[in-house]
Enzyme design. Structure first.
Site, PDB file in Angstrom:
ATOM      1  N   ASP A  82     123.414 -13.972  71.350  1.00  0.00           N
ATOM      2  CA  ASP A  82     122.883 -14.785  70.248  1.00  0.00           C
ATOM      3  C   ASP A  82     121.353 -14.722  70.194  1.00  0.00           C
ATOM      4  O   ASP A  82     120.681 -14.867  71.215  1.00  0.00           O
ATOM      5  CB  ASP A  82     123.267 -16.252  70.438  1.00  0.00           C
ATOM      6  CG  ASP A  82     124.771 -16.482  70.482  1.00  0.00           C
ATOM      7  OD1 ASP A  82     125.481 -15.678  71.111  1.00  0.00           O
ATOM      8  OD2 ASP A  82     125.222 -17.477  69.897  1.00  0.00           O
ATOM      9  N   HIS A 112     119.860 -16.189  66.999  1.00  0.00           N
ATOM     10  CA  HIS A 112     119.660 -17.387  66.178  1.00  0.00           C
ATOM     11  C   HIS A 112     118.266 -17.475  65.558  1.00  0.00           C
ATOM     12  O   HIS A 112     117.583 -18.493  65.676  1.00  0.00           O
ATOM     13  CB  HIS A 112     119.955 -18.642  66.995  1.00  0.00           C
ATOM     14  CG  HIS A 112     121.422 -18.921  67.135  1.00  0.00           C
ATOM     15  ND1 HIS A 112     122.236 -19.205  66.055  1.00  0.00           N
ATOM     16  CD2 HIS A 112     122.232 -18.949  68.222  1.00  0.00           C
ATOM     17  CE1 HIS A 112     123.466 -19.390  66.463  1.00  0.00           C
ATOM     18  NE2 HIS A 112     123.506 -19.242  67.781  1.00  0.00           N
ATOM     19  N   ASP A 167     125.707 -13.807  65.774  1.00  0.00           N
ATOM     20  CA  ASP A 167     124.814 -14.963  65.682  1.00  0.00           C
ATOM     21  C   ASP A 167     123.354 -14.530  65.634  1.00  0.00           C
ATOM     22  O   ASP A 167     122.511 -14.981  66.425  1.00  0.00           O
ATOM     23  CB  ASP A 167     125.062 -15.954  66.820  1.00  0.00           C
ATOM     24  CG  ASP A 167     126.254 -16.866  66.529  1.00  0.00           C
ATOM     25  OD1 ASP A 167     127.025 -16.553  65.586  1.00  0.00           O
ATOM     26  OD2 ASP A 167     126.411 -17.884  67.211  1.00  0.00           O
ATOM     27  N   ASP A 180     120.623 -18.581  61.706  1.00  0.00           N
ATOM     28  CA  ASP A 180     120.773 -20.046  61.788  1.00  0.00           C
ATOM     29  C   ASP A 180     119.974 -20.631  62.949  1.00  0.00           C
ATOM     30  O   ASP A 180     119.769 -20.002  63.983  1.00  0.00           O
ATOM     31  CB  ASP A 180     122.242 -20.475  61.908  1.00  0.00           C
ATOM     32  CG  ASP A 180     122.975 -20.427  60.574  1.00  0.00           C
ATOM     33  OD1 ASP A 180     122.305 -20.570  59.534  1.00  0.00           O
ATOM     34  OD2 ASP A 180     124.209 -20.245  60.577  1.00  0.00           O
ATOM     35  N   ARG A 181     119.568 -21.881  62.727  1.00  0.00           N
ATOM     36  CA  ARG A 181     118.820 -22.705  63.676  1.00  0.00           C
ATOM     37  C   ARG A 181     117.366 -22.252  63.827  1.00  0.00           C
ATOM     38  O   ARG A 181     116.472 -23.062  63.696  1.00  0.00           O
ATOM     39  CB  ARG A 181     119.521 -22.786  65.033  1.00  0.00           C
ATOM     40  CG  ARG A 181     120.852 -23.529  64.959  1.00  0.00           C
ATOM     41  CD  ARG A 181     121.287 -24.027  66.347  1.00  0.00           C
ATOM     42  NE  ARG A 181     122.407 -24.941  66.236  1.00  0.00           N
ATOM     43  CZ  ARG A 181     123.674 -24.617  66.500  1.00  0.00           C
ATOM     44  NH1 ARG A 181     123.974 -23.385  66.883  1.00  0.00           N
ATOM     45  NH2 ARG A 181     124.632 -25.516  66.374  1.00  0.00           N
ATOM     46  N   ASN A 229     130.129 -16.209  64.761  1.00  0.00           N
ATOM     47  CA  ASN A 229     130.629 -17.312  63.938  1.00  0.00           C
ATOM     48  C   ASN A 229     129.584 -17.840  62.963  1.00  0.00           C
ATOM     49  O   ASN A 229     129.919 -18.494  61.969  1.00  0.00           O
ATOM     50  CB  ASN A 229     131.146 -18.456  64.822  1.00  0.00           C
ATOM     51  CG  ASN A 229     130.050 -19.107  65.647  1.00  0.00           C
ATOM     52  OD1 ASN A 229     129.370 -18.426  66.422  1.00  0.00           O
ATOM     53  ND2 ASN A 229     129.875 -20.408  65.502  1.00  0.00           N
ATOM     54  N   HIS A 230     128.297 -17.536  63.212  1.00  0.00           N
ATOM     55  CA  HIS A 230     127.255 -17.985  62.291  1.00  0.00           C
ATOM     56  C   HIS A 230     126.989 -16.989  61.167  1.00  0.00           C
ATOM     57  O   HIS A 230     126.179 -17.292  60.283  1.00  0.00           O
ATOM     58  CB  HIS A 230     125.955 -18.287  63.040  1.00  0.00           C
ATOM     59  CG  HIS A 230     125.940 -19.652  63.639  1.00  0.00           C
ATOM     60  ND1 HIS A 230     125.400 -20.747  62.998  1.00  0.00           N
ATOM     61  CD2 HIS A 230     126.430 -20.118  64.811  1.00  0.00           C
ATOM     62  CE1 HIS A 230     125.542 -21.821  63.752  1.00  0.00           C
ATOM     63  NE2 HIS A 230     126.159 -21.470  64.866  1.00  0.00           N
ATOM     64  N   HIS A 247     132.140 -11.673  69.931  1.00  0.00           N
ATOM     65  CA  HIS A 247     131.208 -12.794  69.988  1.00  0.00           C
ATOM     66  C   HIS A 247     131.764 -13.994  70.748  1.00  0.00           C
ATOM     67  O   HIS A 247     131.083 -14.575  71.593  1.00  0.00           O
ATOM     68  CB  HIS A 247     130.824 -13.229  68.573  1.00  0.00           C
ATOM     69  CG  HIS A 247     129.886 -14.396  68.574  1.00  0.00           C
ATOM     70  ND1 HIS A 247     128.562 -14.275  68.944  1.00  0.00           N
ATOM     71  CD2 HIS A 247     130.077 -15.714  68.286  1.00  0.00           C
ATOM     72  CE1 HIS A 247     127.988 -15.460  68.884  1.00  0.00           C
ATOM     73  NE2 HIS A 247     128.877 -16.352  68.490  1.00  0.00           N
ATOM     74  N   ARG A 284     135.372 -27.331  69.567  1.00  0.00           N
ATOM     75  CA  ARG A 284     134.583 -26.916  68.413  1.00  0.00           C
ATOM     76  C   ARG A 284     135.334 -27.123  67.095  1.00  0.00           C
ATOM     77  O   ARG A 284     134.729 -27.045  66.021  1.00  0.00           O
ATOM     78  CB  ARG A 284     134.208 -25.433  68.533  1.00  0.00           C
ATOM     79  CG  ARG A 284     133.315 -25.087  69.719  1.00  0.00           C
ATOM     80  CD  ARG A 284     133.038 -23.595  69.732  1.00  0.00           C
ATOM     81  NE  ARG A 284     132.312 -23.126  70.887  1.00  0.00           N
ATOM     82  CZ  ARG A 284     130.977 -22.989  70.943  1.00  0.00           C
ATOM     83  NH1 ARG A 284     130.245 -23.334  69.901  1.00  0.00           N
ATOM     84  NH2 ARG A 284     130.396 -22.520  72.036  1.00  0.00           N
ATOM     85  N   HIS A 319     127.994 -16.602  72.335  1.00  0.00           N
ATOM     86  CA  HIS A 319     128.510 -17.834  71.732  1.00  0.00           C
ATOM     87  C   HIS A 319     128.102 -19.126  72.444  1.00  0.00           C
ATOM     88  O   HIS A 319     128.140 -20.194  71.849  1.00  0.00           O
ATOM     89  CB  HIS A 319     130.034 -17.732  71.649  1.00  0.00           C
ATOM     90  CG  HIS A 319     130.698 -18.717  70.744  1.00  0.00           C
ATOM     91  ND1 HIS A 319     130.187 -19.081  69.509  1.00  0.00           N
ATOM     92  CD2 HIS A 319     131.856 -19.421  70.891  1.00  0.00           C
ATOM     93  CE1 HIS A 319     131.012 -19.944  68.949  1.00  0.00           C
ATOM     94  NE2 HIS A 319     132.017 -20.177  69.756  1.00  0.00           N
TER      95      HIS A 319
END
Length: 401
Positions: free
Chosen positions: A178, A180, A207, A210-211, A239-240, A288, A336, A363
Site C-alpha cells: 500500500d 495510499h 491501494d 486514498d487517504r 480494495n481502494h 492485495h 471490515r 492491506h
C-alpha cells in the site's frame, strides 16, 4: 487517537478534536517542507507532541496524579517544541507554507510526446521528467492525463486477471505494498531500488490511492512507467481502487480539485481493468488482501471477469481485495464487513493445492512495514511509512530474485 494520546496523559474528550487538529497541522507542515520524512525525524515529531501533552498536564504532586489538562498550554508548548525541531532537523524546511494558501500546484509539466495517431509515446526519459515535475508540484495537462489513462486502461485490459510473471536469473522483482497517495514514499522506493528496467521489475500490490494527498501523482507515475515498460511494471488491484472507497477516503475529491469529474471517470475505468493477482515463478501468489473458502484454486482467480467495480463483481474478487490472515484455524467473517479472515490451515491448503511456496499480500499497516504469518507462508508488505501522518511505522518492499 490511539496513536496520538499515550496512556500516561488524560486528554479530555471535549478538547481532543482541537488537540488532534494541532498535531495534524504540525505533521502536514513538516511533510510539505521536506521530500521524505525519515524515521528519526518521525520519532522527533512524535516526541515533540508527547512533550507538549505532558507539559499541558496539570498534576497534584502529593498524590502523583493528573488533575487537569490545559489545551492552550499544549498548543503553545507544541509550537515551541516544533520551532526547535524545525531549526535543528529541517533547517529552512521549517518555514513552510500554511495549508490552504490556494492551490500549491500548477499544470506546467512538460507536454507529453505524441505519435501521428496522437497516442503518447512513453519513453523512460520522459517518464523520469514527469516524475520529477510532479515532485515540484507541476502536474500534467488534463488532456495528457486523459490520454495516459486511456492507454493504460487498454494495456491493462489486454492482461489476464491472473498475471503469470517469470523472474529470471539477473532480474529482481520489487513487490510494493500500500502507498495510499504518499508520493514521497514512492520516490524514495525508486531512489532505493532504481527505476524500472528489464532487469529491475516492479509489482505494485494495490491501494495506490486514498487517504494521502498525492494519490493522483502516485497513480500517474506508476501507470506512466507501466506504459514505458509494460513487461517490467505490474499492478494488482487493491480494495481502494473502487468507487465507494474513493468517495469516502478522498481520491474523488482530490481528482476533482486537481482536474474534474471527467478525469475521475477515466481513473475509475482504468481501475476496473487492473488484474486481480499475480503469480511469480509459479511459486509465489501475490494479491492485495487474501484468501477465503472461495479462492482455493488459481483457476478461480484466472477465470475472474473484470471491467466493473468490486461492489458488483464476483465474491472471489472481493475476497482477494479485502481478506486478512488470522491466527485461528479456518474461515471467519471479517470485521471490515467485506472479505474473510483466513487461518494458517487455509493458507497451507491453498499453497499445497497449487504448488506454491507462499503468498504475499498487503492491506494492513504493520509497524515494521512487513510481517510473516502462518508458518512463514503468508507475508504482509506495507509500503506507506508513517501511515496517515501519525502511525510512525516503517515501510517495506519485498524483493524476489
Amino acid at each position: 487517537e490511539k496513536f496520538a494520546f499515550p496512556a500516561s496523559v488524560d486528554v479530555p474528550a471535549t478538547v481532543r478534536p482541537r488537540v488532534l487538529r494541532a498535531m495534524r497541522t504540525v505533521w502536514v507542515q513538516a511533510q510539505a517542507g521536506t521530500d521524505f520524512l525519515k524515521p528519526p525525524e518521525i520519532r522527533r515529531l512524535r516526541q515533540a507532541a508527547l512533550d507538549a501533552l505532558q507539559g499541558a498536564s496539570i498534576g497534584d504532586a502529593r498524590v502523583a496524579v493528573q488533575t487537569a489538562f490545559d489545551v492552550e498550554v499544549f498548543e503553545a508548548k507544541l509550537d515551541e517544541e516544533v520551532q526547535k525541531l524545525n531549526a535543528d532537523v529541517f533547517g529552512h524546511h521549517g518555514d513552510v507554507a500554511q495549508v490552504g494558501d490556494g492551490k500549491p500546484w500548477n499544470y506546467e509539466a512538460p507536454t507529453m510526446e505524441r505519435d501521428r495517431d496522437l497516442h503518447i509515446r512513453f519513453r523512460p526519459a520522459g517518464v523520469r521528467e514527469l516524475v520529477k515535475s510532479m515532485k515540484r508540484r507541476s502536474l500534467p495537462h488534463q488532456d495528457d492525463v486523459k490520454a495516459l489513462l486511456k492507454q493504460a486502461s487498454a494495456l491493462l485490459q489486454s492482461q489476464p486477471s491472473l498475471v503469470r510473471l517469470q523472474v529470471s536469473a539477473g532480474q529482481t522483482l520489487h513487490v510494493v505494498g500500500d502507498l495510499h497517495g504518499q508520493y514521497w514514499d514512492l520516490l524514495h522506493i525508486f531512489q532505493m531500488c532504481g527505476d524500472p528496467s528489464p532487469t529491475n521489475l516492479y509489482l505494485f500490490n494495490g491501494d495506490l490511492v486514498d487517504r494521502g494527498s498525492f494519490s493522483v501523482e502516485v497513480t500517474l507515475a506508476i501507470l506512466a512507467w507501466k506504459l514505458a515498460h509494460p513487461a517490467c511494471v505490474h499492478v494488482n488491484r487493491g480494495n481502494h481502487e473502487s468507487f465507494r472507497m474513493n468517495l469516502i477516503f478522498g481520491f474523488q475529491e482530490e481528482v476533482q480539485r486537481k482536474y474534474d469529474g471527467q478525469v475521475f471517470a477515466f481513473f475509475r475505468e482504468t481501475f476496473d481493468m487492473l488484474p486481480a493477482a499475480t503469480l511469480v515463478n509459479d511459486s509465489v501468489f501475490v494479491a492485495h488482501g487474501g484468501l477465503s473458502e472461495r479462492t482455493m484454486y488459481l483457476s478461480d482467480v484466472a477465470s475472474l471477469e473484470r471491467g466493473c467495480d468490486p461492489e458488483y463483481a464476483d465474491d472471489v474478487l472481493r475476497d482477494l481485495l479485502w481478506s486478512d490472515p488470522m491466527e485461528q484455524r479456518g474461515i471467519a467473517d471479517s470485521h471490515r464487513g467485506c472479505g474473510k479472515l483466513f487461518g494458517p490451515d487455509v493458507t497451507k491448503q491453498f499453497c499445497e493445492r497449487n504448488g506454491l511456496s507462499c503468498i504475499i499480500r498487503s492491506h494492513e499497516m504493520k509497524q515494521a512495514g512487513f510481517e510473516w504469518a502462518h508458518d512463514r507462508r503468508c507475508l504482509t508488505v506495507f509500503s506507506a511509512s508513517n501511515y496517515c501522518g501519525i502511525c510512525g511505522n516503517d515501510a517495506a518492499v519485498c524483493d524476489i530474485s
